[in-house]
Structure formats: C-alpha cells, structure tokens
Design a protein around this motif. Structure first.
Motif, PDB file in Angstrom:
ATOM      1  N   ARG A 121       0.221   8.862  14.418  1.00 22.32           N
ATOM      2  CA  ARG A 121       0.890  10.329  14.813  1.00 22.32           C
ATOM      3  C   ARG A 121       1.952   9.863  16.015  1.00 22.32           C
ATOM      4  O   ARG A 121       2.976  10.541  15.872  1.00 22.32           O
ATOM      5  N   TYR A 175       8.340   4.230  -2.686  1.00 20.60           N
ATOM      6  CA  TYR A 175       7.776   4.972  -1.266  1.00 20.60           C
ATOM      7  C   TYR A 175       6.508   4.045  -1.308  1.00 20.60           C
ATOM      8  O   TYR A 175       5.771   3.862  -2.077  1.00 20.60           O
ATOM      9  N   GLY A 183      -0.518  25.781   6.091  1.00 15.74           N
ATOM     10  CA  GLY A 183       0.837  25.185   6.736  1.00 15.74           C
ATOM     11  C   GLY A 183       0.606  24.310   7.751  1.00 15.74           C
ATOM     12  O   GLY A 183       1.584  23.542   8.378  1.00 15.74           O
ATOM     13  N   GLN A 184      -0.664  24.011   8.184  1.00 18.03           N
ATOM     14  CA  GLN A 184      -0.782  22.854   9.332  1.00 18.03           C
ATOM     15  C   GLN A 184      -1.345  21.638   8.674  1.00 18.03           C
ATOM     16  O   GLN A 184      -1.100  20.524   9.055  1.00 18.03           O
ATOM     17  N   GLN A 189      -2.786   6.368   5.118  1.00 14.46           N
ATOM     18  CA  GLN A 189      -4.104   7.041   4.900  1.00 14.46           C
ATOM     19  C   GLN A 189      -5.339   6.345   5.577  1.00 14.46           C
ATOM     20  O   GLN A 189      -5.422   4.937   5.319  1.00 14.46           O
ATOM     21  N   GLU A 227      -3.133  20.038   5.098  1.00 16.28           N
ATOM     22  CA  GLU A 227      -3.392  20.168   3.621  1.00 16.28           C
ATOM     23  C   GLU A 227      -4.847  19.630   3.159  1.00 16.28           C
ATOM     24  O   GLU A 227      -5.357  18.667   3.859  1.00 16.28           O
ATOM     25  N   HIS A 279       4.024   5.937   4.595  1.00 16.30           N
ATOM     26  CA  HIS A 279       2.760   6.978   4.989  1.00 16.30           C
ATOM     27  C   HIS A 279       1.605   6.204   5.075  1.00 16.30           C
ATOM     28  O   HIS A 279       1.313   4.949   4.570  1.00 16.30           O
ATOM     29  N   ASN A 301       2.656   3.707   0.673  1.00 17.02           N
ATOM     30  CA  ASN A 301       1.538   4.346   1.181  1.00 17.02           C
ATOM     31  C   ASN A 301       0.430   3.274   1.467  1.00 17.02           C
ATOM     32  O   ASN A 301       0.083   2.289   0.447  1.00 17.02           O
ATOM     33  N   ILE A 333      -3.097   2.280   2.446  1.00 11.45           N
ATOM     34  CA  ILE A 333      -4.767   3.007   2.194  1.00 11.45           C
ATOM     35  C   ILE A 333      -5.554   2.082   3.042  1.00 11.45           C
ATOM     36  O   ILE A 333      -5.953   1.018   2.671  1.00 11.45           O
ATOM     37  N   GLU A 335      -8.273  14.284   2.860  1.00  8.02           N
ATOM     38  CA  GLU A 335      -8.807  14.355   1.582  1.00  8.02           C
ATOM     39  C   GLU A 335     -10.512  14.145   1.675  1.00  8.02           C
ATOM     40  O   GLU A 335     -10.942  13.346   2.394  1.00  8.02           O
ATOM     41  N   HIS A 344       0.761   2.103  -3.719  1.00 13.93           N
ATOM     42  CA  HIS A 344       0.035   2.307  -2.891  1.00 13.93           C
ATOM     43  C   HIS A 344      -0.894   0.894  -2.555  1.00 13.93           C
ATOM     44  O   HIS A 344      -1.192   0.300  -3.266  1.00 13.93           O
ATOM     45  N   ASP A 361      -1.944  15.612   8.719  1.00 10.67           N
ATOM     46  CA  ASP A 361      -1.321  16.428   7.697  1.00 10.67           C
ATOM     47  C   ASP A 361      -1.986  16.766   6.726  1.00 10.67           C
ATOM     48  O   ASP A 361      -1.944  17.822   5.971  1.00 10.67           O
ATOM     49  N   ARG A 362      -2.777  15.809   6.182  1.00  2.00           N
ATOM     50  CA  ARG A 362      -3.643  15.938   5.113  1.00  2.00           C
ATOM     51  C   ARG A 362      -5.024  15.390   5.133  1.00  2.00           C
ATOM     52  O   ARG A 362      -5.199  14.318   6.168  1.00  2.00           O
ATOM     53  N   LEU A 370       7.826   4.274  -8.748  1.00  6.15           N
ATOM     54  CA  LEU A 370       8.403   4.988  -7.423  1.00  6.15           C
ATOM     55  C   LEU A 370       7.528   4.909  -6.113  1.00  6.15           C
ATOM     56  O   LEU A 370       8.135   4.745  -5.082  1.00  6.15           O
ATOM     57  N   GLN A 371       6.100   4.825  -6.426  1.00  8.49           N
ATOM     58  CA  GLN A 371       5.172   4.817  -5.518  1.00  8.49           C
ATOM     59  C   GLN A 371       4.387   3.596  -5.448  1.00  8.49           C
ATOM     60  O   GLN A 371       3.783   3.260  -6.314  1.00  8.49           O
TER      61      GLN A 371
END
Lengths: 65, 363
Positions: free
Chosen positions: B139, B81, B215-216, B108, B218, B106, B83, B85, B175, B56, B172-173, B53-54
């Motif tokens: 963004r 989906y 919430g802002q 990263q 992760e 997405h 991503n 990197i 790591e 990377h 958003d995230r 499904l994903q």
C-alpha cells in the motif's frame, strides 16, 4: 479493454468513452456534460450506474470533493 | 478460434510455505528443471503475440526466482498487465521497489488467518508478521492490494476477523476462496472440507461485510463446489481464455491438468501458438463435441462446459465424464459421500494434514 487483477472486461464504445473522461479532475456531472456535447441520448443515471459498478470493483475511485 | 486473455506463469514450485491445501502437483520433484530467464522471455513474447493481455506470476513462490524482476520488466515492455501472486515471503522493501520500478501492476498476498499463531500453523512456517509487513509495504508503494485467504475447515470460523484484517490493511480486494480439491488439497480433503453450517455462517458474514464495505473493499467469495448443485465453469472452458506454463515448460489449459493422462505439450518442443491452436492436449476438451450424457443434451452445457476435467479425472479416473459435483452426474455419489463425512457430528476436524514439502531446485 479494462484489465483488473483477475479480470478482463471488454468495454463497449460507450463504456470506453466514459472511462476516457475519468482523469482524476472531472466530476461525474462534468463527465455527463461532456458526453452530452458529443452524443445524443446520454442518461445521467446510466453513467452514474456504470461508474458505481466500477467503484465497487475498485477499478475507479470517487474523489473527496 | 478464441485467443487466450491470460497466462498463468508458474515460475517455480519452490515455496517456503507448507500449506496442506496447496494445489501444486504431488510429484513436485519432477519440476526441478526450470525454464531459464531467456526461455521465459521467449514464452512471454509468444504469449503476447497470441493475444495474451494479463500475466499472472505464480508458483510455488515466484519470489524464489532470482530473476523475477527481470521477468516483470520484460512483461512490462511487452505491454502485459502483470500480477504477482505471492506468499510475500521474500518481498523485502528493496525487492518491492525493484518490482515497482520494473512496472509490476498488482500484488496478491496470501494470508492463512487473521492472527499469528493460527496463520503460521496453517502455513507450516512463521510467516504472518512478514505478510502483514509486506501488505503495508504494497500500500505504501501505491500498488493495488489483493489479499487471498484460502478457506478450509481450519480457518473458516475466523471469517469476521479476516474481513476486519483486510479492512485494516486497506486492501482493495479480498479473495475468500474455499479450497478447490486438487493436488495436496485432494489428498487432505477429509480434514479440509468444511461443514454446511460453517459455510452458512461464512456466507452471512460475507453478505454483511459487502454491504458495510461497498466501494472500499471488493470481496470475492469463491463457493466450495462440493456444496453446489452445478459444477463451476472451469477456466471458462477448456482452452478458451487462459493457459498455464509450468516451471518445467509444460503448457497446460489449467494448472491442475498435469495430472491428466493426455499428450504433453512443452515450450521446449513447440511455439505457444501451435500448442494453443493445434495440440492434441488443447483440442481434447474444446467445445462440446467430447461431452458424454448428461452434459451432451444439457441446456447448461455452454454455461459450465461440463465442469472441471481434472476433477472428473481425479474422482472417477476418466477425464471425459461429467464433473461429479453436478447433481445430474451418475458419479455424484462420490461428492455426496465426502460432504456427508464432513457433516458427521463425530468429525473432529483434527485429522492429520500432510504438509506440502519444499522441493529443492537443481539449477
């Protein structure tokens, strides 16, 4: 199924039903209301907790109003 | 048999950065003969049919491939989906717009520190300013943004600044991934492994930021497995959830597994489905039947799957042993010795780092 950048969440039917109603228009209260029309035993706090967890993971956003 | 959810497509090992913690293999030159666009498209179709499904897209630096937009577009048509990197070097506004139009989901971006001199020093090349520009661009184009900072002895003390940077860039995230010791990172371990007090300070900072930014942003904090009691549940088990295709078409249960003395599997010779289901490579450590003691009788054997096969091989020479990170492993002394050295008062942290080189491609 909810796909995030590094995660795959397999939703149960309840979770999927909640997310289906998240359309950027409905409020959380409206979502709870619609679920109650469809299902028995809908607990508002459980719906709010489920959405709060997804907000923390940046999977959904709460609107300003 | 379980189906894989994710495919890690290592499009190329070419990379403009020279990070000493890179997990790419040491024998980079052996991977110059890269899959073509058409071959990648076939791999993606087979992956989708297998249940993936994903996707990377990684490397090396995936943007070094001229056909990355085409590959994203094919993946998107298959419903995957996607991503990316990336180091962000090569993410010009034109390229970003093309990737957006191709359906990339997405981005990263890796950053090495929260200020230019330190970030550029760790990356081994001027890159910080371009990374910041690219993060803003992500963004502006309304992509979700993950920042990835690999933590080592060199940058872990800057964690407050790194957290502020992620907040200011509206990521958003974030790591925060303590280095895992494979490839170039293992070679440089003595200089990279942080001390216990550094880690304790970092964890306090992460806990406070999680509360403040709930919430802002992760915040994902990957613990350094050398300091944990039990091993990580590596890849959620060998051949269970994910697979990797290396630049040359080798198919692997994880990107580090190329180092193991196991039969090869390649998209040049077989379909992904056959490799996933039947190959000796993917069968070798599936389930629990291969386990030695103490794993065999351990109640955690279905929780951490004996840890990481590649780490067992790299530290003991035998991939079928318990991951030496586990405090129950008969080889745990190898890990405690590395940890002891990292906590020596005399450790200067100035040991020489071997930078990973930039391999030239043949094609």
């Amino acid at each position: 199924m909810l796909l995030g950048p590094e995660s795959v969440s397999v939703l149960n039917p309840t979770g999927a039903a909640i997310l289906d109603l998240c359309d950027g228009q409905r409020t959380v209260a409206e979502i709870v209301g619609e679920l109650r029309e469809e299902y028995d035993h809908v607990v508002g706090d459980e719906v709010r907790n489920f959405l709060a967890r997804l907000v923390a993971k940046r999977c959904v956003e709460l609107g300003d109003d | 048999m379980t189906r894989p959810f994710g495919l890690l497509a290592e499009l190329t090992y070419a990379c403009p950065l020279h990070c000493a913690y890179c997990s790419n293999p040491l024998n980079l030159a052996d991977y110059r003969d890269e899959l073509t666009t058409t071959q990648w498209q076939r791999v993606l179709t087979e992956a989708r049919d297998l249940g993936v499904l994903q996707l990377h897209l990684s490397g090396g630096e995936p943007l070094q491939r001229r056909d990355v937009v085409e590959i994203v577009s094919s993946a998107n048509e298959l419903g995957l989906y996607t991503n990316l990197i990336t180091s962000a070097l090569g993410l010009s506004s034109r390229r970003a717009e093309q990737l957006k139009a191709a359906g990339l989901d997405h981005v990263q971006i890796s950053i090495q520190a929260d200020e230019q001199a330190e970030s550029d020093r760790i990356a081994g090349t001027p890159s910080f300013e371009r990374k910041i520009t690219a993060a803003r661009l992500v963004r502006e184009l309304d992509w979700p943004l993950t920042l990835n900072v690999v933590l080592t002895r060199q940058n872990i003390n800057r964690i407050d600044g790194i957290l502020r940077m992620a907040e200011q860039l509206h990521a958003d995230r974030l790591e925060l991934a303590n280095t895992q010791y494979y490839g170039w990172a293992l070679r440089n371990r003595a200089a990279l492994l942080p001390s216990r007090s550094q880690l304790e300070r970092a964890e306090v900072a992460v806990r406070a930021a999680r509360e403040r930014l709930a919430g802002q942003l992760e915040i994902i904090y990957v613990i350094p497995d050398y300091y944990s009691q039990y091993p990580k549940p590596c890849m959620d088990g060998w051949g269970q959830r994910q697979l990797t295709v290396a630049p040359n078409g080798d198919v692997l249960p994880c990107p580090a597994a190329q180092a193991l003395p196991l039969p090869r599997a390649s998209v040049h010779e077989d379909s992904l489905a056959r490799i996933w289901e039947d190959s000796a490579l993917f069968q070798r450590f599936r389930g629990t039947a291969w386990m030695p003691d103490p794993c065999r009788s351990c109640e955690r054997r279905e929780l951490d799957f004996g840890g990481c096969r590649c780490q067992a091989f790299q530290l003991t020479g035998d991939a079928a042993r318990t991951d030496p990170v586990c405090h129950l492993s008969p080889d745990h002394g190898i890990v405690t010795e590395a940890v002891r050295a990292a906590n020596e008062p005399a450790h200067s942290g100035e040991a020489v780092l071997v930078p990973r080189p930039h391999p030239r491609r043949s094609a």
